[in-house]
Design a protein around this motif. Structure first.
Motif, PDB file in Angstrom:
ATOM      1  N   UNK A  78     -12.678  36.044 -23.893  1.00  0.00           N
ATOM      2  CA  UNK A  78     -11.390  36.611 -23.478  1.00  0.00           C
ATOM      3  C   UNK A  78     -10.694  35.624 -22.543  1.00  0.00           C
ATOM      4  N   UNK A  79      -9.435  35.319 -22.828  1.00  0.00           N
ATOM      5  CA  UNK A  79      -8.695  34.456 -21.892  1.00  0.00           C
ATOM      6  C   UNK A  79      -7.488  35.159 -21.286  1.00  0.00           C
ATOM      7  N   UNK A  80      -7.152  36.345 -21.793  1.00  0.00           N
ATOM      8  CA  UNK A  80      -5.972  37.084 -21.333  1.00  0.00           C
ATOM      9  C   UNK A  80      -6.371  38.168 -20.334  1.00  0.00           C
ATOM     10  N   UNK A  81      -5.837  38.062 -19.112  1.00  0.00           N
ATOM     11  CA  UNK A  81      -6.098  39.054 -18.066  1.00  0.00           C
ATOM     12  C   UNK A  81      -4.759  39.567 -17.557  1.00  0.00           C
ATOM     13  N   UNK A  82      -4.574  40.881 -17.661  1.00  0.00           N
ATOM     14  CA  UNK A  82      -3.274  41.486 -17.362  1.00  0.00           C
ATOM     15  C   UNK A  82      -3.330  42.353 -16.119  1.00  0.00           C
ATOM     16  N   UNK A  83      -2.298  42.246 -15.295  1.00  0.00           N
ATOM     17  CA  UNK A  83      -2.201  43.076 -14.098  1.00  0.00           C
ATOM     18  C   UNK A  83      -0.734  43.411 -13.848  1.00  0.00           C
ATOM     19  N   UNK A  84      -0.435  43.966 -12.676  1.00  0.00           N
ATOM     20  CA  UNK A  84       0.954  44.302 -12.332  1.00  0.00           C
ATOM     21  C   UNK A  84       1.052  44.460 -10.824  1.00  0.00           C
ATOM     22  N   UNK A  85       2.250  44.259 -10.293  1.00  0.00           N
ATOM     23  CA  UNK A  85       2.441  44.359  -8.837  1.00  0.00           C
ATOM     24  C   UNK A  85       2.188  45.776  -8.333  1.00  0.00           C
ATOM     25  N   UNK A  96      -0.122  47.999  -9.607  1.00  0.00           N
ATOM     26  CA  UNK A  96      -1.477  48.501  -9.798  1.00  0.00           C
ATOM     27  C   UNK A  96      -2.225  48.576  -8.467  1.00  0.00           C
ATOM     28  N   UNK A  97      -2.629  49.778  -8.114  1.00  0.00           N
ATOM     29  CA  UNK A  97      -3.352  50.037  -6.860  1.00  0.00           C
ATOM     30  C   UNK A  97      -2.622  49.443  -5.660  1.00  0.00           C
ATOM     31  N   UNK A  98      -1.294  49.508  -5.710  1.00  0.00           N
ATOM     32  CA  UNK A  98      -0.477  49.032  -4.595  1.00  0.00           C
ATOM     33  C   UNK A  98      -0.643  47.546  -4.303  1.00  0.00           C
ATOM     34  N   UNK A  99      -0.913  46.758  -5.332  1.00  0.00           N
ATOM     35  CA  UNK A  99      -1.086  45.310  -5.152  1.00  0.00           C
ATOM     36  C   UNK A  99      -2.539  44.871  -5.071  1.00  0.00           C
ATOM     37  N   UNK A 100      -3.466  45.838  -4.893  1.00  0.00           N
ATOM     38  CA  UNK A 100      -4.889  45.484  -4.743  1.00  0.00           C
ATOM     39  C   UNK A 100      -5.455  44.851  -6.013  1.00  0.00           C
ATOM     40  N   UNK A 101      -4.975  45.318  -7.178  1.00  0.00           N
ATOM     41  CA  UNK A 101      -5.487  44.786  -8.452  1.00  0.00           C
ATOM     42  C   UNK A 101      -5.247  43.283  -8.540  1.00  0.00           C
ATOM     43  N   UNK A 102      -4.064  42.853  -8.107  1.00  0.00           N
ATOM     44  CA  UNK A 102      -3.753  41.421  -8.141  1.00  0.00           C
ATOM     45  C   UNK A 102      -4.634  40.644  -7.158  1.00  0.00           C
ATOM     46  N   UNK A 123       6.555  43.260 -13.410  1.00  0.00           N
ATOM     47  CA  UNK A 123       7.429  43.526 -12.269  1.00  0.00           C
ATOM     48  C   UNK A 123       8.261  44.776 -12.496  1.00  0.00           C
ATOM     49  N   UNK A 124       8.470  45.489 -11.455  1.00  0.00           N
ATOM     50  CA  UNK A 124       9.463  46.576 -11.328  1.00  0.00           C
ATOM     51  C   UNK A 124       9.189  47.339 -10.039  1.00  0.00           C
ATOM     52  N   UNK A 138       3.458  38.490  -6.016  1.00  0.00           N
ATOM     53  CA  UNK A 138       2.315  38.562  -6.940  1.00  0.00           C
ATOM     54  C   UNK A 138       1.501  37.279  -6.889  1.00  0.00           C
ATOM     55  N   UNK A 139       2.192  36.145  -6.875  1.00  0.00           N
ATOM     56  CA  UNK A 139       1.500  34.853  -6.833  1.00  0.00           C
ATOM     57  C   UNK A 139       0.709  34.693  -5.540  1.00  0.00           C
TER      58      UNK A 139
END
Length: 399
Positions: free
Chosen positions: A113-120, A122-128, A151-152, A175-176
């Motif tokens: 697997x090379x694709x890892x997806x998250x969002x700003x 998710x868990x209030x930023x903790x996932x990132x 993003x949103x 996010x970065x």
């Protein structure tokens, strides 16, 4: 491939005065031969070019020798992504510990697997943060990963959400920072913002790509009409169009991915990264005899899921899943594996995001790779017959 040739004047110039009369007599033939050679080289050049194109096309799906993972182009871009990706919704920073999150990412990465997806959001930023920490700890080559975020929903303030230029730029910077990365490979725009003009969104996405903060951009939960509008704006103002759409896709949610998005894939090259292949766990079969206490549907924030499962429609779905389990048994796989392979049979689907919460569940889901070759037209037809919800479309986009 580029083929160049130098055209000399041999046999093409008129003979000089005083040259042998025999040469005068044969010069037209010599010129004809030179022109014939020129045409032959041109034909070879064209055939080489077409051969190169066909060779490139045949690489659309390739298989890793060590892991068996299949790779596809993200839409019609040149970015190669694993056909199964790992999503971090709910789990990272939420349902599971950081240690289990690391186990899941390790299993996924070592399985190809090379694709890892998250969002700003998710868990209030903790996932990132967790995702970034794991990448740093494991010392994986950044160039071997495809990291995507959405993003949103960035914060509580009015200026910390939406798809306006300010939030796209500030949100992606945030996010970065959380992921400790210099860039993401794909940044997705969640289309719940109807207040921002499309031109502003496309210009902002083009800006973050030009600044090196992202490689590509895509859409998430956009309508086909909105995606087409973004593409048109990009073409009108010489901006960068989206390459893919993130969309929900499973046995009981088919209309958009099977009828609307294939047309966009063929017309403008927008592919699909699909999510929730197991319909928030409904397709695992664990709700067959009610709602287990340890399940997601038993949790207070998932009251909507509980209501969906116990509804009349939910009971009908469970009955259909019992029938589908027989097909899975016939193919020598589990029901979740059948469901995931079924999603991957669609040519416009570049990758299916898995939302596993345990190593054993993830390992099982990754096993869907072996089921893909078994998803014949006959099996797909059997599944369609049981589900009874195949949407009407102009043409069949299945393999």
């Amino acid at each position: 491939m580029q083929v160049s040739f130098a055209c000399t004047d041999h046999g093409l110039k008129a003979p000089r005065n005083g040259e042998h009369s025999k040469q005068n007599a044969t010069s037209p033939n010599t010129a004809s031969q030179a022109r014939a050679r020129f045409r032959t080289v041109a034909l070879i050049a064209r055939s080489l070019g077409s051969f190169t194109h066909r060779y490139h096309h045949s690489l659309k799906e390739s298989t890793a020798k060590l892991t068996g993972m299949k790779y596809r182009n993200l839409g019609k871009s040149g970015l190669r992504v694993s056909c199964l990706g790992l999503g971090t919704w709910v789990t990272f920073g939420g349902q599971i510990s950081d240690e289990v999150a690391e186990q899941l990412m390790t299993i996924a990465y070592e399985s190809g697997v090379n694709l890892f997806d998250t969002a700003e959001v998710y868990s209030g930023g903790k996932a990132e943060i967790i995702l970034g920490n794991i990448i740093k700890k494991k010392c994986w080559r950044r160039s071997s990963l495809v990291i995507t975020t959405k993003l949103y929903w960035g914060g509580k303030a009015e200026t910390e959400r939406g798809l306006n230029r300010k939030h796209i730029i500030e949100g992606l910077k945030g996010s970065l920072q959380r992921m400790q990365l210099e860039y993401v490979d794909v940044v997705f725009a969640n289309r719940t913002d109807t207040n921002t003009p499309m031109e502003e969104i496309v210009r902002a996405m083009t800006h973050v790509i030009n600044q090196g903060m992202a490689m590509y951009w895509g859409t998430s939960r956009w309508s086909a009409m909105e995606i087409m509008e973004a593409y048109s704006v990009a073409r009108q103002f010489n901006l960068i169009p989206p390459v893919c759409e993130q969309a929900e896709y499973h046995f009981f949610q088919r209309e958009k991915v099977e009828t609307q998005l294939p047309e966009l894939y063929h017309k403008i090259g927008v592919g699909v990264v699909s999510w929730s292949p197991l319909a928030c766990g409904i397709i695992t079969g664990k709700y067959e005899n009610g709602i287990p206490e340890s399940s997601r549907a038993s949790m207070k924030p998932y009251q909507w899921l509980r209501e969906k499962i116990v509804s009349e429609e939910g009971r009908k779905q469970q009955a259909k899943l019992k029938e589908l389990a027989h097909i899975a048994e016939k193919l020598g796989c589990t029901l979740p594996q059948l469901a995931i392979a079924w999603c991957l049979r669609n040519e416009g689907v570049s990758s299916v995001l898995l939302g596993s919460s345990s190593p054993s569940q993830l390992t099982e889901n990754l096993g869907a790779i072996q089921v893909i070759p078994k998803m014949t037209a006959g099996i797909a037809s059997e599944v369609d017959h049981i589900l009874g919800n195949r949407p009407h479309s102009k043409r069949d986009y299945h393999h």
